[in-house]
Design a protein around this motif. Sequence first.
Motif, PDB file in Angstrom:
ATOM      1  N   GLN A 250      76.268  43.724  48.787  1.00  0.00           N
ATOM      2  CA  GLN A 250      74.928  43.522  48.253  1.00  0.00           C
ATOM      3  C   GLN A 250      74.730  44.338  46.976  1.00  0.00           C
ATOM      4  O   GLN A 250      74.082  43.879  46.030  1.00  0.00           O
ATOM      5  N   ARG A 252      77.072  45.174  44.776  1.00  0.00           N
ATOM      6  CA  ARG A 252      77.790  44.495  43.685  1.00  0.00           C
ATOM      7  C   ARG A 252      77.041  43.248  43.242  1.00  0.00           C
ATOM      8  O   ARG A 252      76.946  42.947  42.043  1.00  0.00           O
ATOM      9  N   SER A 253      76.503  42.513  44.186  1.00  0.00           N
ATOM     10  CA  SER A 253      75.773  41.293  43.870  1.00  0.00           C
ATOM     11  C   SER A 253      74.544  41.595  43.025  1.00  0.00           C
ATOM     12  O   SER A 253      74.236  40.878  42.062  1.00  0.00           O
ATOM     13  N   GLU A 256      75.545  42.329  39.549  1.00  0.00           N
ATOM     14  CA  GLU A 256      75.913  41.086  38.861  1.00  0.00           C
ATOM     15  C   GLU A 256      74.690  40.284  38.462  1.00  0.00           C
ATOM     16  O   GLU A 256      74.691  39.600  37.428  1.00  0.00           O
ATOM     17  N   ASP A 257      73.621  40.369  39.261  1.00  0.00           N
ATOM     18  CA  ASP A 257      72.386  39.662  38.926  1.00  0.00           C
ATOM     19  C   ASP A 257      71.838  40.106  37.574  1.00  0.00           C
ATOM     20  O   ASP A 257      71.169  39.333  36.879  1.00  0.00           O
TER      21      ASP A 257
END
Length: 539
Positions: A250, A252-253, A256-257
């Motif tokens: 979560q 890393r995500s 990336e967002d």
Amino acid sequence: MPQRVMYRNGAVYSASDPFATALLVADGTVAWIGQEAAAAALLDEGVEVVDLEGALVAPAFFDSHVHLTETGAALSMLDLGGVGSLAGLLEAVRGAAASGGAVFGAGWDESLWPEGRVPTPAELEEAGGGADVYLTRADVHSGLVNASLAGRLALAGVDGYDGGAVVVREAHARVRAEVLDFSDASRRRFQRAALRHLASRGVAGAAEMGAPHIGTRRDTEVLLGLLEKEGQDHPAIHVYWGEAVADAAQARSLMEDFGGRLTGLGGDLNIDGSLGSRTARLRADYDDAPGSRGDLFLDAGRIADHIAACTEAGIQAAFHVIGDAGADAAIEGFRLAAERVGRAAVQSARHRLEHVEMIDDAVLAALLEYGITVSLQPAFDALWGGPGGQYEQRLGVERSTAMNEVGRFLAAGVPVCLGSDAPVTAVDPWGAVKACLEHHTPSARVSARAAFVAHTRAGHRAAGVADPLAGQLVPGAEATFAVWEASELAVQAPDARVASWSTDARAGTPMLPVLDEGAPRCLRTVRAGRVIFDAFETR
């Protein structure tokens, strides 16, 4: 940006030469630092010369905690920071309402008023003349609304609203979501205004602390786009986003967002609130609100989840924490996270805590154990410390004298960086240095030099800048500095038992402006050789 510029006939704050009077910038880098006789030999037709006329060149400041959109917006809002009474606040609202439209203001602090109270809903409604009124408190953890705005937003029954003028927690968040729902164009306008304001104060780097409860995700997205588009024509901004995550995937995500452009996850990820709004979490009751110990927004388990997730993902985590019980929760979270991912891993991630106003020896030891950097705001003590101040009102004498202890952190070896928390306090880095020299608790004071380092070089390190020369003026370093009009330079110490200052440069210690008569004036701010603020023509 000229290829080569010689700044001469002044003073240069540099550890490489405490007697330096000149500095040569070439291709955005400090090419040479030295004295006047040698400077003349380096001049040729390709060198632009800037006559300092005695001004000081010093590393530019790094503000380790700011809110850019809010700072820019506050510059255009009704400024209530100088209002000294309830009557004065109501009069300011009446004046603003007379021009028509909603009244939005910022910076009030009832702890400084002789009335010692906030307005009633009827008083605020009358002053606003029926228009919407929202006035954020100086700490931005609570605000005032009139009945018209409260009714329009259906605040009745919402946590943090009791029918009075004050809104906190969920009610405050609802008001801010409405009032601060700016267009992208407005966001960019406010952000540019804040960036110009920082540069005009000699700040060439800062840590932006975005969070869902401060501004929407769109606010941070617009800022990142602005920074990318406009290159180096403004202070370097390191952007944090204060949203909790449960695991490394979560984390890393979420990074990336935002296109991988965030410095870290946290900053104003709130463990608790503020002392002014009585939402900072305390071990014992507030002195002026028996039965109340504030709020805890993240428990140790959720704190540990976020730390472990960020550590595993190689991301710096950061938390807002102010009260002593809030600090207990933070340290317990670090302990639990270290059990999961290992203490060495937690240490290497260089996580940070913002504000950390109330600590004891156990918390101090834990900060060292887990390699935590603390981001402090010395202006808090200058504004709210001392006899009769807000801290004493909220906490009593004993607790209030052990607040914001810069010297205690530094003496223990805890990494410290300094910031303003603008718009909570003004962007005034020399004021922060002065506050460190004159802390209300003598044992918490530090020298001007120690405070200056914490407000320059240490800020870069806390934000993860890899360049070991960042924040210094030495040959080979990035040419990022400010030029100051200062009437007198000195070596200044905080200990009243010894001479507090010296103007003798033979000691070999670089000297800083004497701050007894206010902050020196910024004449120019330079980032990597590029001028981002210039006031030389108005000297």
